[in-house]
Structure formats: structure tokens, C-alpha cells
Write an enzyme that holds these catalytic residues in place. Sequence first.
Site, mmCIF file in Angstrom:
data_model
loop_
_atom_site.group_PDB
_atom_site.id
_atom_site.type_symbol
_atom_site.label_atom_id
_atom_site.label_comp_id
_atom_site.label_asym_id
_atom_site.label_seq_id
_atom_site.Cartn_x
_atom_site.Cartn_y
_atom_site.Cartn_z
ATOM 1 N N HIS A 15 70.741 44.400 29.593
ATOM 2 C CA HIS A 15 71.778 43.901 30.495
ATOM 3 C C HIS A 15 71.151 43.421 31.792
ATOM 4 O O HIS A 15 69.972 43.624 32.051
ATOM 5 C CB HIS A 15 72.863 44.953 30.749
ATOM 6 C CG HIS A 15 72.432 46.132 31.564
ATOM 7 N ND1 HIS A 15 73.308 46.944 32.228
ATOM 8 C CD2 HIS A 15 71.215 46.661 31.830
ATOM 9 C CE1 HIS A 15 72.658 47.903 32.863
ATOM 10 N NE2 HIS A 15 71.391 47.754 32.629
ATOM 11 N N CYS A 34 67.408 45.792 38.705
ATOM 12 C CA CYS A 34 68.423 45.684 37.639
ATOM 13 C C CYS A 34 69.072 44.297 37.607
ATOM 14 O O CYS A 34 69.837 43.984 36.703
ATOM 15 C CB CYS A 34 69.494 46.749 37.817
ATOM 16 S SG CYS A 34 68.854 48.426 37.609
ATOM 17 N N HIS A 40 66.978 43.473 31.367
ATOM 18 C CA HIS A 40 66.160 44.669 31.144
ATOM 19 C C HIS A 40 66.960 45.565 30.205
ATOM 20 O O HIS A 40 68.153 45.385 30.026
ATOM 21 C CB HIS A 40 65.823 45.388 32.460
ATOM 22 C CG HIS A 40 66.998 46.036 33.122
ATOM 23 N ND1 HIS A 40 67.936 45.319 33.838
ATOM 24 C CD2 HIS A 40 67.406 47.327 33.150
ATOM 25 C CE1 HIS A 40 68.853 46.145 34.291
ATOM 26 N NE2 HIS A 40 68.569 47.375 33.882
ATOM 27 N N HIS A 42 67.817 49.479 28.089
ATOM 28 C CA HIS A 42 67.909 50.934 28.141
ATOM 29 C C HIS A 42 68.064 51.476 26.729
ATOM 30 O O HIS A 42 68.614 50.808 25.848
ATOM 31 C CB HIS A 42 69.116 51.391 28.967
ATOM 32 C CG HIS A 42 69.028 51.055 30.405
ATOM 33 N ND1 HIS A 42 68.250 51.767 31.292
ATOM 34 C CD2 HIS A 42 69.607 50.069 31.130
ATOM 35 C CE1 HIS A 42 68.373 51.244 32.502
ATOM 36 N NE2 HIS A 42 69.185 50.204 32.430
ATOM 37 N N ASP A 80 74.494 47.956 19.797
ATOM 38 C CA ASP A 80 73.094 48.246 19.527
ATOM 39 C C ASP A 80 72.267 46.980 19.344
ATOM 40 O O ASP A 80 72.647 46.079 18.592
ATOM 41 C CB ASP A 80 72.963 49.136 18.286
ATOM 42 C CG ASP A 80 71.554 49.695 18.120
ATOM 43 O OD1 ASP A 80 70.915 50.007 19.144
ATOM 44 O OD2 ASP A 80 71.107 49.825 16.967
ATOM 45 N N HIS A 81 71.138 46.933 20.037
ATOM 46 C CA HIS A 81 70.214 45.792 20.020
ATOM 47 C C HIS A 81 70.907 44.490 20.413
ATOM 48 O O HIS A 81 70.643 43.426 19.854
ATOM 49 C CB HIS A 81 69.502 45.671 18.662
ATOM 50 C CG HIS A 81 68.459 46.719 18.482
ATOM 51 N ND1 HIS A 81 68.754 47.992 18.041
ATOM 52 C CD2 HIS A 81 67.136 46.713 18.739
ATOM 53 C CE1 HIS A 81 67.651 48.712 18.002
ATOM 54 N NE2 HIS A 81 66.649 47.961 18.430
ATOM 55 N N GLU A 125 72.202 56.567 30.703
ATOM 56 C CA GLU A 125 71.419 55.334 30.805
ATOM 57 C C GLU A 125 69.928 55.679 30.769
ATOM 58 O O GLU A 125 69.125 54.939 30.229
ATOM 59 C CB GLU A 125 71.783 54.600 32.094
ATOM 60 C CG GLU A 125 71.268 53.186 32.137
ATOM 61 C CD GLU A 125 71.834 52.420 33.306
ATOM 62 O OE1 GLU A 125 72.583 51.464 33.074
ATOM 63 O OE2 GLU A 125 71.514 52.781 34.463
#
Length: 136
Positions: A15, A34, A40, A42, A80-81, A125
Site C-alpha cells: 500500500h 509510508c 511498500h 506488510h 493477499d498479495h 501491521e
Amino acid sequence: MRVTISRKAHFNAAHRLYRPDWTDERNEAVFGKCNNPNFHGHNYDLVVNVTGEIDQETGYVMDIKILKDIIKEEVENPFDHKNLNLDVPEFSDLNPTAENIVVVIWNKIRKRIDSAMDLEVVLYETPRNFVTYKGE
């Protein structure tokens, strides 16, 4: 007797914290690294807690397999991903902060859980940074 059942889950996502109505300088000042224009990522951990009465016939608050499937369908599969900013419709106009992500997840799961049960979602996170939402 009210009991809480819990299910852990995990997803990886990228994100960027950014407001298009702000200048680059203000975004940088508020969101720092961020705000990276290249995004980037998590490794998010999720804990979903459901509290309710124990069913006298089954002995369950709810079947944990059903909760597992709800989390997979509502969170893991769509998040996810993925790049939350670009790939997840809920964030097309919503900054994907941990706070906003946990509320989106809660709303997605809430519609699938009996309204007589309480729902709490905890989103990590990082191992040390996490948010909790109970629908309040």
C-alpha cells in the site's frame, strides 16, 4: 454463558499512504516513508474474535470452520498479495491506513456473522503495531 472464539489469519499486501488532495510535501510530512510512490508492503496478521452464547446442541458459539471460510473469502482472497490502493475496490477512495483496513475487514466479516454475536477484529501491521475494531 458468553464465550469468545478466535481465528488467526495472515495476508501480505502492499500500500501507499497518500492523499491526492494534498501536496507532495504535505503527504511526505504526514506519512513519511509510508508515502513511497512505489508502495511498500506488510505481512499482516489478523485475529477475528466472535463472542456469543454456546449453542446447547452443538457446544459451539459458531463452527470455527465457517469462520475460517468467511475470513478466507472476505479477507485473504481479496487482499493477499495485492496492492491495496490499486487492486482492492474498498480503497479506491480510502487511504489504506491500518485503521481504515481494520474497519473495512470488520464490515466485510460483520455481514456474514449472526447479529446476536459480537465481533472484534485485531489487525497487526507489524508485530508491534496493531489496531483493534469492535464496530463502535
